[in-house]
Design a protein around this motif. Sequence first.
Motif, PDB file in Angstrom:
ATOM      1  N   ILE A  31       3.100  14.917  24.434  1.00 15.13           N
ATOM      2  CA  ILE A  31       2.750  13.912  23.433  1.00 15.13           C
ATOM      3  C   ILE A  31       3.661  14.117  22.227  1.00 15.13           C
ATOM      4  N   GLU A  63      -3.194  13.081  18.815  1.00 22.35           N
ATOM      5  CA  GLU A  63      -2.578  11.830  18.398  1.00 22.35           C
ATOM      6  C   GLU A  63      -1.099  11.796  18.771  1.00 22.35           C
ATOM      7  N   GLY A  64      -0.631  10.633  19.177  1.00 23.36           N
ATOM      8  CA  GLY A  64       0.776  10.466  19.497  1.00 23.36           C
ATOM      9  C   GLY A  64       0.974   9.626  20.738  1.00 23.36           C
ATOM     10  N   ASP A  65       2.203   9.600  21.205  1.00 21.50           N
ATOM     11  CA  ASP A  65       2.576   8.802  22.368  1.00 21.50           C
ATOM     12  C   ASP A  65       3.227   9.675  23.425  1.00 21.50           C
ATOM     13  N   HIS A 117       4.504  12.954  18.289  1.00 14.17           N
ATOM     14  CA  HIS A 117       3.903  12.311  17.116  1.00 14.17           C
ATOM     15  C   HIS A 117       4.821  12.516  15.914  1.00 14.17           C
ATOM     16  N   PRO A 162       6.132   9.726  26.051  1.00 14.28           N
ATOM     17  CA  PRO A 162       7.353   8.958  26.344  1.00 14.28           C
ATOM     18  C   PRO A 162       7.498   8.678  27.829  1.00 14.28           C
ATOM     19  N   LYS A 184      -7.797   6.713  31.129  1.00 12.58           N
ATOM     20  CA  LYS A 184      -6.592   6.681  30.312  1.00 12.58           C
ATOM     21  C   LYS A 184      -5.346   6.486  31.167  1.00 12.58           C
ATOM     22  N   SER A 185      -5.434   6.857  32.431  1.00 14.29           N
ATOM     23  CA  SER A 185      -4.278   6.724  33.317  1.00 14.29           C
ATOM     24  C   SER A 185      -4.768   6.419  34.717  1.00 14.29           C
TER      25      SER A 185
END
Length: 365
Positions: free
Chosen positions: A246, A142-144, A248, A146, A62-63
Amino acid sequence: MARLYEVGQLMQEAAKRSDDAPAAPEPVRPVAVDDDTVRAALAQHLSRISGSRTEIVGFGRKSSGFSWITYAFVARTAAEGDRKLILRVGPPSGLFAPYSVLPQVYALQSLAGSGVPVPALVSSEQDGAEIGFPFFICAHVEGDVPAPWAASELDPDHKRAVARQFIEILASLHRIDPGSTPFASLQLGGERAELRAIAGWRASLARPTARYYPLLDWGGRWLRDNCPQPPRRAIVHGDYRIGNFIEHQGRIAAILDWELTHLGDPHEDLAWALMPTFNARSRKLYGVLERAEVIDLYQRASGIVVSDKSLAFYEAYALYQAAAIQMCAVRAFEVDRFNDMRLAVMASQMPSIVRAFERALEAAA
């Protein structure tokens, strides 16, 4: 303000820079982590703990960080269907190896159901018997995440709301009594975590590289000798910054990256969060909250009175830690021969960090 040291004294200190520093470890060589091997071992581990054959679907990194390796995947069983999970692995040749999974496990266990949102812990092993390295598995959120450097692209009102949540969550973390959590085991005697960390960074900076910064020698000793007493022993995140959560739908859904968590001074987290490095070079948190507003919000939400002197100390310490981290990366490239050009680039950032550290030391004295 007068300078904190004289040039002649500094040069004398430079000559004996490692005399009182802890012994440095020997050079290491990078050890590759094979993703296919990890995936197969992960399937075996989850099948064992669930009692049902588990298939790993969509497995991938993922990173591409420099420390723990993060994988995202789906665990598929006949009984439970699909579960989106995250695996974090402490590789044997990461920048800060050897790794302990315990701080992150303690954090996820201690904070479940608290006012601090964290992913749900699924499983962990310190000895890594099945996967081969220390690891833990947690639920996917779930989410982003920043990106601090992209903050200028977001709506200011949105950023302000998120920044206020960010500080309120930090206050919630520092209000928790660690004595009622798994962190209680860390309170039994021993040296303060802050002093232990400073000693560790000094040892890291004492390792041979092509670059030497006398101020870091002197500054490390000054930090050790002038570390303030905390207003209370709190659970400190250790890397609390924009980019480690994260978001959302306008809410912070989870605080991430607990590998440096410890019991310490709450000023440490506040100082780290305010570093311009993590705020798109702005003196404002997330580019929108003034320093005074951050401190006022934090004080009201936490019940902790912020000491200007302690905050100044930890702002200097934050830059010292940042310099030590950069030099770990530089050494990995120059001495240990890690084949990653991002590590080489970090050398060019050192002069600006050292200058900022000098200014912070003068402000803290």
